[in-house]
Write a protein that holds these residues in place. Structure first.
Motif, PDB file in Angstrom:
ATOM      1  N   LEU A  54       0.825  -1.210   0.000  1.00 14.82           N
ATOM      2  CA  LEU A  54       0.000   0.000   0.000  1.00 14.82           C
ATOM      3  C   LEU A  54       0.854   1.253   0.000  1.00 14.82           C
ATOM      4  O   LEU A  54       0.502   2.265  -0.595  1.00 14.82           O
ATOM      5  N   GLU A  55       2.007   1.198   0.719  1.00 15.09           N
ATOM      6  CA  GLU A  55       2.895   2.361   0.771  1.00 15.09           C
ATOM      7  C   GLU A  55       4.269   1.963   0.237  1.00 15.09           C
ATOM      8  O   GLU A  55       4.704   0.830   0.402  1.00 15.09           O
ATOM      9  N   ALA A  56       4.932   2.915  -0.390  1.00 17.92           N
ATOM     10  CA  ALA A  56       6.268   2.659  -0.937  1.00 17.92           C
ATOM     11  C   ALA A  56       7.258   2.374   0.193  1.00 17.92           C
ATOM     12  O   ALA A  56       7.251   3.029   1.225  1.00 17.92           O
ATOM     13  N   LYS A  57       8.108   1.377  -0.016  1.00 17.45           N
ATOM     14  CA  LYS A  57       9.145   1.019   0.954  1.00 17.45           C
ATOM     15  C   LYS A  57      10.537   1.124   0.342  1.00 17.45           C
ATOM     16  O   LYS A  57      11.511   0.574   0.861  1.00 17.45           O
ATOM     17  N   SER A  58      10.625   1.840  -0.778  1.00 13.74           N
ATOM     18  CA  SER A  58      11.903   2.058  -1.449  1.00 13.74           C
ATOM     19  C   SER A  58      11.740   3.258  -2.377  1.00 13.74           C
ATOM     20  O   SER A  58      10.619   3.637  -2.717  1.00 13.74           O
ATOM     21  N   ASP A  59      12.858   3.847  -2.786  1.00 11.94           N
ATOM     22  CA  ASP A  59      12.769   4.985  -3.709  1.00 11.94           C
ATOM     23  C   ASP A  59      12.859   4.539  -5.162  1.00 11.94           C
ATOM     24  O   ASP A  59      13.044   5.352  -6.059  1.00 11.94           O
ATOM     25  N   LYS A  60      12.725   3.221  -5.416  1.00 11.09           N
ATOM     26  CA  LYS A  60      12.813   2.701  -6.778  1.00 11.09           C
ATOM     27  C   LYS A  60      11.558   1.889  -7.115  1.00 11.09           C
ATOM     28  O   LYS A  60      10.926   1.294  -6.254  1.00 11.09           O
ATOM     29  N   THR A  61      11.220   1.878  -8.414  1.00 12.53           N
ATOM     30  CA  THR A  61      10.131   1.059  -8.924  1.00 12.53           C
ATOM     31  C   THR A  61      10.732  -0.179  -9.579  1.00 12.53           C
ATOM     32  O   THR A  61      11.609  -0.059 -10.434  1.00 12.53           O
ATOM     33  N   PHE A  62      10.287  -1.382  -9.186  1.00  6.45           N
ATOM     34  CA  PHE A  62      10.864  -2.607  -9.754  1.00  6.45           C
ATOM     35  C   PHE A  62       9.906  -3.787  -9.570  1.00  6.45           C
ATOM     36  O   PHE A  62       8.926  -3.703  -8.830  1.00  6.45           O
ATOM     37  N   TRP A  63      10.212  -4.881 -10.284  1.00  2.58           N
ATOM     38  CA  TRP A  63       9.439  -6.118 -10.185  1.00  2.58           C
ATOM     39  C   TRP A  63      10.265  -7.188  -9.486  1.00  2.58           C
ATOM     40  O   TRP A  63      11.489  -7.238  -9.641  1.00  2.58           O
ATOM     41  N   THR A  64       9.595  -8.065  -8.759  1.00  9.46           N
ATOM     42  CA  THR A  64      10.200  -9.302  -8.246  1.00  9.46           C
ATOM     43  C   THR A  64       9.341 -10.445  -8.758  1.00  9.46           C
ATOM     44  O   THR A  64       8.134 -10.489  -8.485  1.00  9.46           O
ATOM     45  N   VAL A  65       9.944 -11.351  -9.522  1.00 11.28           N
ATOM     46  CA  VAL A  65       9.195 -12.395 -10.213  1.00 11.28           C
ATOM     47  C   VAL A  65       9.446 -13.755  -9.574  1.00 11.28           C
ATOM     48  O   VAL A  65      10.577 -14.077  -9.199  1.00 11.28           O
ATOM     49  N   ALA A  66       8.384 -14.567  -9.447  1.00  7.61           N
ATOM     50  CA  ALA A  66       8.522 -15.920  -8.905  1.00  7.61           C
ATOM     51  C   ALA A  66       7.555 -16.866  -9.614  1.00  7.61           C
ATOM     52  O   ALA A  66       6.440 -16.474  -9.977  1.00  7.61           O
ATOM     53  N   THR A  67       8.009 -18.108  -9.845  1.00  4.86           N
ATOM     54  CA  THR A  67       7.119 -19.163 -10.330  1.00  4.86           C
ATOM     55  C   THR A  67       7.044 -20.258  -9.268  1.00  4.86           C
ATOM     56  O   THR A  67       7.975 -20.432  -8.479  1.00  4.86           O
ATOM     57  N   LEU A  68       5.927 -20.984  -9.254  1.00  3.98           N
ATOM     58  CA  LEU A  68       5.721 -22.060  -8.288  1.00  3.98           C
ATOM     59  C   LEU A  68       5.690 -23.410  -8.998  1.00  3.98           C
ATOM     60  O   LEU A  68       5.294 -23.494 -10.164  1.00  3.98           O
ATOM     61  N   LYS A  69       6.080 -24.457  -8.288  1.00  2.00           N
ATOM     62  CA  LYS A  69       6.044 -25.794  -8.873  1.00  2.00           C
ATOM     63  C   LYS A  69       4.614 -26.218  -9.180  1.00  2.00           C
ATOM     64  O   LYS A  69       4.347 -26.858 -10.195  1.00  2.00           O
ATOM     65  N   GLU A  70       3.689 -25.864  -8.289  1.00  3.96           N
ATOM     66  CA  GLU A  70       2.274 -26.194  -8.466  1.00  3.96           C
ATOM     67  C   GLU A  70       1.418 -24.958  -8.189  1.00  3.96           C
ATOM     68  O   GLU A  70       1.798 -24.118  -7.366  1.00  3.96           O
ATOM     69  N   PRO A  71       0.261 -24.825  -8.850  1.00  6.63           N
ATOM     70  CA  PRO A  71      -0.622 -23.690  -8.561  1.00  6.63           C
ATOM     71  C   PRO A  71      -1.120 -23.732  -7.121  1.00  6.63           C
ATOM     72  O   PRO A  71      -1.290 -24.812  -6.548  1.00  6.63           O
ATOM     73  N   ILE A  72      -1.352 -22.564  -6.525  1.00 10.84           N
ATOM     74  CA  ILE A  72      -1.938 -22.473  -5.184  1.00 10.84           C
ATOM     75  C   ILE A  72      -3.213 -21.642  -5.258  1.00 10.84           C
ATOM     76  O   ILE A  72      -3.413 -20.876  -6.206  1.00 10.84           O
ATOM     77  N   ASP A  73      -4.073 -21.801  -4.269  1.00  9.37           N
ATOM     78  CA  ASP A  73      -5.306 -21.022  -4.227  1.00  9.37           C
ATOM     79  C   ASP A  73      -5.003 -19.616  -3.711  1.00  9.37           C
ATOM     80  O   ASP A  73      -4.459 -19.453  -2.629  1.00  9.37           O
ATOM     81  N   TRP A  74      -5.352 -18.612  -4.519  1.00 14.22           N
ATOM     82  CA  TRP A  74      -5.095 -17.210  -4.161  1.00 14.22           C
ATOM     83  C   TRP A  74      -6.438 -16.481  -4.213  1.00 14.22           C
ATOM     84  O   TRP A  74      -6.838 -15.974  -5.234  1.00 14.22           O
ATOM     85  N   CYS A  75      -7.144 -16.495  -3.089  1.00 13.67           N
ATOM     86  CA  CYS A  75      -8.465 -15.859  -2.996  1.00 13.67           C
ATOM     87  C   CYS A  75      -9.417 -16.343  -4.091  1.00 13.67           C
ATOM     88  O   CYS A  75     -10.064 -15.534  -4.764  1.00 13.67           O
ATOM     89  N   GLY A  76      -9.460 -17.666  -4.282  1.00 14.05           N
ATOM     90  CA  GLY A  76     -10.411 -18.233  -5.230  1.00 14.05           C
ATOM     91  C   GLY A  76      -9.868 -18.476  -6.615  1.00 14.05           C
ATOM     92  O   GLY A  76     -10.512 -19.141  -7.426  1.00 14.05           O
TER      93      GLY A  76
END
Length: 640
Positions: free
Chosen positions: A563-585
């Motif tokens: 919700l609030e910035a925790k750094s002075d930079k804009t960036f992505w952090t990417v991750a893949t999972l071995k199996e799908p998980i339930d994420w709010c439906g």
């Protein structure tokens, strides 16, 4: 054959070659085991029904539909499509069915009778009832048990009606003559009578509602009719009723109820007039186009809240919207009835919510940020359906800024003299016209004299020092075709440069093993904090954002962010999972944790457009989930 099995059969019918169980599992987003069980059931059904087809399992290749008799198979498909499955099969459908049964009856229902009705065991039904109780608890309703009688719904009548409405609108959007979703409320002809009466009465007093608001009101009146027949009446606090009677909408409600009583031969108690008036007060009323009467119709407190909402969004997202008067008016008009809805615990469903989240992520984030101001000022919790409506106003404002977008500002750096720089300047003017404003030409050693805030990008005939953080492209004075494309990319902000700008090799994590969204967020957050990319508090802020509205957008993708910035930079952090998980439906296997800095010198719209482009590309997502190479991840994303 249930809906999932129909999708499987349809997929097999469209394939010329065998298809693996894992591919089918991804297609319908279930486990391989579920696919195997479903295929066995489908094959058993095909043989029992003499359908002229079977499902063959080919070792090492997968599954294939083999049609032996085309005419028999087509006859089977025709019967399957024409038959409607009246008894729900899937657990989710059974829970919906049971909730509807309890909400629409005032009598006791026995567990054994319900189990027979649904063709399930007593233990299966008891498990389904646990989910029903969870759903009902959201509306402060509960199932009460009485020996030898069974279960009955207990709770405030007003809450029961809102629960019915919420349940209905979870499955449909707008009432139409072709829709049979409301048949279990009232016959279609009676629904049409109510709708016609409401429309005529509103037109008579020049009260306008959106289509969704109109149908919301029609359904609520139909719910009232249904439950009045059962002797169930809504109750209001005396103060609420007195307050509503003083409103203009109360007189409109009186006219609507009187005409419905005559048309349907039903007698409404007086309190029901207040109930309908409450819904008129809780729907969005449009003022004239110029909004000249805005301040006369709205409290100063609402206007102050709107001002804070816009300013907070602008402070965090830099959208250039603070001068947009239409934005202020639109949100203010929306906010007055919205606050009334929350005051009376009235639900509203936004049928566009998923489309808004996926197609307008910038606007949705603005809606999330703005909703926090409403929560602070009025002490209420704004759900994602309301956030979606707020987001629409910000989305319109963003589109209006595009209409006023100025050409990109470009500085030319040339070291070969005035003649060469002038030649390059005129070539670029001729080629790009009003797409560019060339702020000037300069030598490399004089570059520091220019304010970088006045420059969008640099075109240079020599490589620039690493200390120059302004986007730039190196070209020759002759300006060849490939270099023209490079400049056009700078104007359009190409996808390849966005991936390079926001995705760092060090922040790519592949084939992780986690079971819950909170585990993924905690792991990625700790990595970012430990590596010095963000401050402490990131994990808590991302979790708070998830609580406001889920960041799973379908297609196996989630894009959590703080919700609030925790750094002075804009960036992505990417991750893949071995199996799908339930994420709010929604099943999720690809996560992009997005961090947006407080201060952004550049527009974030191109970055968000890139993420939208990615989320819509299922083939690309599947390729990313297969790779174990970080470099390949970046290359795949650049190829979009």
């Amino acid at each position: 054959m249930n809906t999932r099995q129909q999708h499987l059969l349809k997929k097999l019918m469209g394939e010329d070659q065998p298809i693996t169980g894992s591919e089918l599992a991804k297609y319908i987003q279930v486990t391989s085991r579920t696919v195997r069980n479903d295929l066995k059931e489908i094959d058993h059904l095909l043989k029992n029904q003499d359908a002229g087809a079977s499902i063959e399992s080919i070792r090492g290749q997968g599954y294939q539909l083999e049609v032996i008799d085309e005419s028999q198979f087509k006859g089977f498909i025709k019967i399957m499509l024409e038959s409607e499955e009246s008894v729900p099969v899937e657990p989710e459908d059974r829970v919906h069915y049971l909730a509807k049964r309890f909400l629409l009856t005032s009598n006791y229902l026995k567990i054994d009778d319900l189990a027979d009705e649904l063709f399930v065991s007593r233990s299966t039904l008891q498990n389904d009832l646990k989910d029903v109780k969870v759903i009902l608890k959201k509306y402060n309703l509960q199932l009460c048990k009485r020996p030898n009688y069974g279960l009955v719904l207990s709770g405030n009548e007003k809450q029961i009606r809102y629960a019915i409405s919420e349940l209905l609108f979870n499955r449909t959007t707008i009432t139409s003559p072709e829709s049979n979703q409301e048949d279990w409320l009232l016959p279609v002809d009676q629904m049409e009578v109510i709708k016609s009466i409401v429309l005529n009465q509103l037109k008579a007093v020049e009260l306008n509602l959106s289509d969704i608001a109109l149908n919301n009101l029609v359904v609520h009146i139909a719910i009232a009719c249904r439950r009045i027949e059962s002797g169930q009446y809504v109750q209001l606090m005396r103060a609420d009723e007195d307050d509503i009677k003083s409103k203009r909408e109360y007189k409109v409600a009186q006219s609507i109820i009187k005409e419905i009583e005559n048309a349907l031969s039903i007698q409404f108690p007086v309190v029901e007039i207040s109930y309908v008036a409450m819904h008129l007060l809780g729907t969005k009323l449009f003022l004239n186009e110029e909004n000249k009467e805005l301040k006369q119709h709205l409290d100063d407190s609402i206007l102050a809240t709107v001002d804070k909402m816009v300013k907070r969004v602008e402070s965090q997202m830099k959208l250039g919207i603070t001068e947009d008067k239409e934005l202020y008016a639109g949100i203010a008009i929306h906010l007055k009835p919205a606050i009334h809805r929350y005051k009376h615990q009235m639900t509203i469903r936004n049928p566009m919510i998923e489309a808004i989240k996926v197609n307008y992520p910038v606007a949705f984030e603005a809606g999330v940020t703005a909703s926090k101001v409403v929560e602070e000022d009025y002490g209420i919790e704004v759900d994602e359906h309301e956030i979606g409506y707020i987001a629409l106003h910000f989305g319109a404002a963003i589109e209006r800024t595009k209409l006023q977008t100025k050409p990109k500002r470009c500085l030319i750096v040339c070291t070969t003299g005035l003649g060469s720089s002038q030649l390059l300047l005129y070539k670029m003017k001729a080629k790009f016209g009003n797409q560019l404003t060339i702020v000037g030409t300069t030598e490399l050693h004089n570059l520091s004299n220019y304010n970088k805030e006045t420059i969008d990008f640099i075109v240079s005939t020599v490589p620039l020092p690493d200390s120059i953080d302004i986007p730039h492209v190196v070209i020759s004075t002759l300006l060849g075709d490939s270099e023209i494309d490079d400049i056009q990319d700078m104007i359009d902000y190409n996808y390849s440069s966005i991936v390079d700008q926001y995705l760092i090799d060090d922040l790519i994590y592949l084939n992780l093993s986690f079971q819950k969204p909170s585990e993924v967020i905690t792991f990625l957050g700790e990595e970012l904090i430990n590596k010095g990319y963000t401050e402490h508090g990131l994990i808590e802020s991302v979790m708070a954002r998830e609580k406001a509205a889920s960041t799973s957008y379908g297609n196996l993708v989630a894009i959590p962010h703080p919700l609030e910035a925790k750094s002075d930079k804009t960036f992505w952090t990417v991750a893949t999972l071995k199996e799908p998980i339930d994420w709010c439906g929604n099943p999720v296997q690809f996560i992009c944790l997005l961090h947006v800095a407080d201060e952004n010198s550049q527009s974030l719209e191109p970055m968000y457009n890139t993420l939208i482009r990615f989320m819509d590309n299922r083939k690309l997502i599947d390729e990313l989930l297969q790779t174990n190479d970080k470099k390949e991840v970046k290359e795949l994303l650049k190829r979009m």
